[in-house]
Design a protein around this motif. Structure first.
Motif, PDB file in Angstrom:
ATOM      1  N   GLU A  95      35.405  38.503  29.221  1.00  0.00           N
ATOM      2  CA  GLU A  95      34.956  39.034  30.505  1.00  0.00           C
ATOM      3  C   GLU A  95      35.305  38.107  31.664  1.00  0.00           C
ATOM      4  N   GLN A  98      38.579  39.365  32.668  1.00  0.00           N
ATOM      5  CA  GLN A  98      38.520  40.722  33.226  1.00  0.00           C
ATOM      6  C   GLN A  98      37.866  40.729  34.598  1.00  0.00           C
ATOM      7  N   ILE A  99      36.733  40.016  34.727  1.00  0.00           N
ATOM      8  CA  ILE A  99      35.932  40.117  35.948  1.00  0.00           C
ATOM      9  C   ILE A  99      36.411  39.134  37.011  1.00  0.00           C
ATOM     10  N   TYR A 101      39.302  37.204  36.946  1.00  0.00           N
ATOM     11  CA  TYR A 101      40.749  37.081  37.143  1.00  0.00           C
ATOM     12  C   TYR A 101      41.445  38.439  37.138  1.00  0.00           C
ATOM     13  N   ASN A 102      40.636  39.501  37.003  1.00  0.00           N
ATOM     14  CA  ASN A 102      41.160  40.847  37.125  1.00  0.00           C
ATOM     15  C   ASN A 102      42.288  41.133  36.138  1.00  0.00           C
ATOM     16  N   ASN A 103      42.117  40.615  34.935  1.00  0.00           N
ATOM     17  CA  ASN A 103      43.130  40.785  33.887  1.00  0.00           C
ATOM     18  C   ASN A 103      42.540  41.657  32.787  1.00  0.00           C
ATOM     19  N   PRO A 104      42.944  42.917  32.695  1.00  0.00           N
ATOM     20  CA  PRO A 104      42.328  43.830  31.728  1.00  0.00           C
ATOM     21  C   PRO A 104      42.834  43.646  30.309  1.00  0.00           C
TER      22      PRO A 104
END
Lengths: 195, 195
Positions: A95, A98-99, A101-104
């Motif tokens: 997370e 994801q949250i 560093y905006n890396n899904p």
């Protein structure tokens, strides 16, 4: 004997009270997340809140102890050639990427590398506390703002710990770009028996 | 309806997602320690390390969220009339008074007041994480040194939280001399149903 933790991986092992653990940054600018559990009762674990409270400082280094959630000393820091460690931030997790560093996409993380290695001791993901982030260079401004800056550690820098009780240790070579200046390097450790 | 937590005591209760919780310092200069658990799975609990990481600051106030060890939002801070809270230090415990304050006698503590009130929900002492210390005035120097200063809160100051999931909450009126300038006062709280 020196053991290498390859980049973006982790390890877990046991120490006896009195054993010394040397955590080395062999190439410089790398971070290692460490968590501790009482080997005889895993519900006792390292606590950032207790450590900051008893040591009265955010910056934990030589001469300080790492304390447990039961207010017991788990380790003493005997030497610290770099002098900058972090005990504020949680281990990087899926997370985090994801949250923050905006890396899904899938990304290795210290959290995963801790709980997968600690599973052999019956420790579950929910049991992993905020880690002691060795060599991690988190700067804090007067207004409280945090920034994760490149580590100040040079090749060969190390921190030497002494176990104050029988311990299970989880240790990583950090997987987060921002923690190690996009370098993804190994970490090494050495155990010197106290017996 | 406002509920009073008498000085040096605590309370525990449940919130539904969407409920609002107002924590009030009725007389000023008092601290309230708060811990949170997912009511549907108590292994998920509030995490100082995750909160500092995702909010990128030591000073958590209006507009920030309190995050769990599973990287989920547990609460949002909607209002904060005082603006100073601490998320560094563990709840005061019997050992806080023995080790930091050199007081060998029994002393009430937030830790005891949290776990005794949370026992009704099956939460054990070892499960109590570092608390969100509402109104607590912990100052940090550039060299990392911490000092617990008298709270800046005035009579009637409050923090308004919104639950982002179903929660079990533990809440205290702090028992430590240094946290509340030797005043030992009550704390009040009010729950406003989101339904």
């Amino acid at each position: 004997m020196t053991t290498r933790i390859e980049k973006q991986t982790g390890a877990a092992f046991q120490l006896k009270a009195g054993d010394k653990l040397k955590v080395i940054d062999p190439l410089g600018e790398q971070v290692s997340d460490m968590v501790l559990f009482n080997a005889n009762d895993k519900r006792e674990r390292v606590s950032s809140g207790k450590t900051l409270d008893f040591e009265n400082t955010i910056l934990i280094t030589k001469g300080h102890h790492l304390w447990s959630n039961r207010s017991q000393k788990m380790m003493e820091i005997l030497e610290d050639t770099n002098g900058r460690n972090d005990f504020l931030l949680a281990p990087c997790s899926p997370e985090t990427f994801q949250i923050l560093y905006n890396n899904p996409d899938y990304h290795p993380s210290c959290f995963e590398n801790l709980y997968t290695n600690l599973a052999q001791y019956g420790i579950e993901p929910d049991d992993v506390p905020t880690a002691f982030n060795i060599f991690m260079n988190v700067q804090f401004a007067a207004d409280g703002e945090l920034s994760v800056d490149p580590p100040l550690s040079k090749a060969g820098d190390y921190v030497l710990f002494e176990a104050k009780m029988d311990l299970i240790v989880g240790l990583t070579a950090c997987s987060a770009e921002q923690s190690n200046n996009y370098s993804f390097k190994p970490i090494e450790y050495e155990i010197v028996s106290g017996g």
